[in-house]
Design a protein around this motif. Structure first.
Motif, mmCIF file in Angstrom:
data_model
loop_
_atom_site.group_PDB
_atom_site.id
_atom_site.type_symbol
_atom_site.label_atom_id
_atom_site.label_comp_id
_atom_site.label_asym_id
_atom_site.label_seq_id
_atom_site.Cartn_x
_atom_site.Cartn_y
_atom_site.Cartn_z
ATOM 1 N N GLY A 127 40.073 23.636 -19.449
ATOM 2 C CA GLY A 127 40.939 22.603 -20.077
ATOM 3 C C GLY A 127 41.578 22.907 -21.194
ATOM 4 N N ARG A 128 40.932 23.906 -21.809
ATOM 5 C CA ARG A 128 41.389 24.369 -23.073
ATOM 6 C C ARG A 128 42.183 25.724 -23.218
ATOM 7 N N THR A 177 40.001 21.893 -28.415
ATOM 8 C CA THR A 177 39.922 20.709 -27.629
ATOM 9 C C THR A 177 40.826 20.682 -26.492
ATOM 10 N N GLU A 178 40.582 19.931 -25.458
ATOM 11 C CA GLU A 178 41.486 19.766 -24.410
ATOM 12 C C GLU A 178 42.819 19.067 -24.844
ATOM 13 N N TYR A 179 42.549 18.167 -25.910
ATOM 14 C CA TYR A 179 43.522 17.165 -26.625
ATOM 15 C C TYR A 179 44.628 18.094 -27.173
ATOM 16 N N ASP A 180 44.208 19.242 -27.984
ATOM 17 C CA ASP A 180 45.152 20.245 -28.429
ATOM 18 C C ASP A 180 45.812 21.115 -27.559
ATOM 19 N N VAL A 185 51.061 22.427 -24.506
ATOM 20 C CA VAL A 185 51.764 22.507 -23.305
ATOM 21 C C VAL A 185 52.776 21.590 -23.451
ATOM 22 N N LYS A 186 52.930 20.582 -24.175
ATOM 23 C CA LYS A 186 53.999 19.564 -24.420
ATOM 24 C C LYS A 186 54.841 20.058 -25.355
ATOM 25 N N HIS A 201 51.390 26.906 -19.347
ATOM 26 C CA HIS A 201 50.536 26.185 -18.457
ATOM 27 C C HIS A 201 49.073 26.383 -18.572
ATOM 28 N N TYR A 202 48.320 25.369 -18.025
ATOM 29 C CA TYR A 202 46.931 25.565 -17.998
ATOM 30 C C TYR A 202 46.546 26.899 -17.199
ATOM 31 N N ASP A 203 45.592 27.747 -17.865
ATOM 32 C CA ASP A 203 45.136 29.223 -17.202
ATOM 33 C C ASP A 203 44.072 28.820 -16.140
#
Length: 204
Positions: A127-128, A177-180, A185-186, A201-203
């Motif tokens: 998620g990071r 962190t996943e938040y960062d 991404v945004k 995008h998420y790898d």
């Protein structure tokens, strides 16, 4: 280092001292060697042997300067303790640049490889870990890190290099962190960077 030496040449030379996990030659914006690099060996014994063998070694008319070096900032996790296998000889006598993916490929988890603990906030990097595509070909790992740190704390940033030492136009960024990562991404998916629209995008 001789300026025509690439990471594979460096790896081939230093494997005479032991198992080489990674070899990097620092490149400038023009993709030319800066004359120094880093080698990561599997054990402290191999690293010590490499220093003994190659410090002062004449290679293509140049005398190498080899010394132990610290972990690069991208792998310097304050929550972990580096073991004895993380001794990194620096070749060339200058501070190293960890131009990533020297010989292992973009999917290698260097944090795990070096025996470093991940931050306890996550059970993995899924998620990071972000994939960043359509990068300008002159973009180096430090440029990528400088751009994406606007979204949060970065554990590491890598730009994939081909066998010729040139960027392949994509890379990865791992956030603390996943938040960062979500914010990155945004912020940067579709972001125009040096005339190119980034794909973020998420790898997997």
């Amino acid at each position: 280092l001789p300026y025509r030496v690439r990471w594979q040449d460096l790896k081939d030379l230093f494997r005479k001292a032991g198992t080489v996990l990674r070899a990097d030659v620092s490149l400038g914006p023009d993709n030319r060697s800066r004359g120094y690099g880093t080698v990561l060996l599997a054990t402290a014994e191999d690293a010590g042997r490499a220093i003994d063998m190659f410090n002062g070694y004449s290679w293509q008319t140049r005398i190498l300067e080899v010394r132990p070096d610290r972990l690069p900032p991208d792998l310097d996790n304050p929550m972990s303790t580096a073991g004895p296998s993380t001794t990194i000889p620096t070749v060339g006598g200058l501070l190293p640049s960890f131009a990533s993916l020297g010989g292992l490929g973009p999917d290698i988890d260097y944090t795990s490889l070096l025996g470093l603990d991940r931050p306890s906030s996550s059970s993995g990097t899924g998620g990071r870990n972000l994939f960043v595509g359509n990068l300008p070909f002159h973009c180096q790992w430090q440029d990528l890190k400088d751009l994406f740190r606007q979204a949060g704390t970065i554990i590491r940033a890598d730009v994939a290099l081909g066998q010729d030492g040139r960027s392949r136009g994509f890379g990865t960024v791992v956030f603390a962190t996943e938040y960062d990562a979500d914010r990155a991404v945004k912020m940067f998916n579709g972001y125009e960077y040096n005339g190119r629209a980034l794909k973020v995008h998420y790898d997997k």
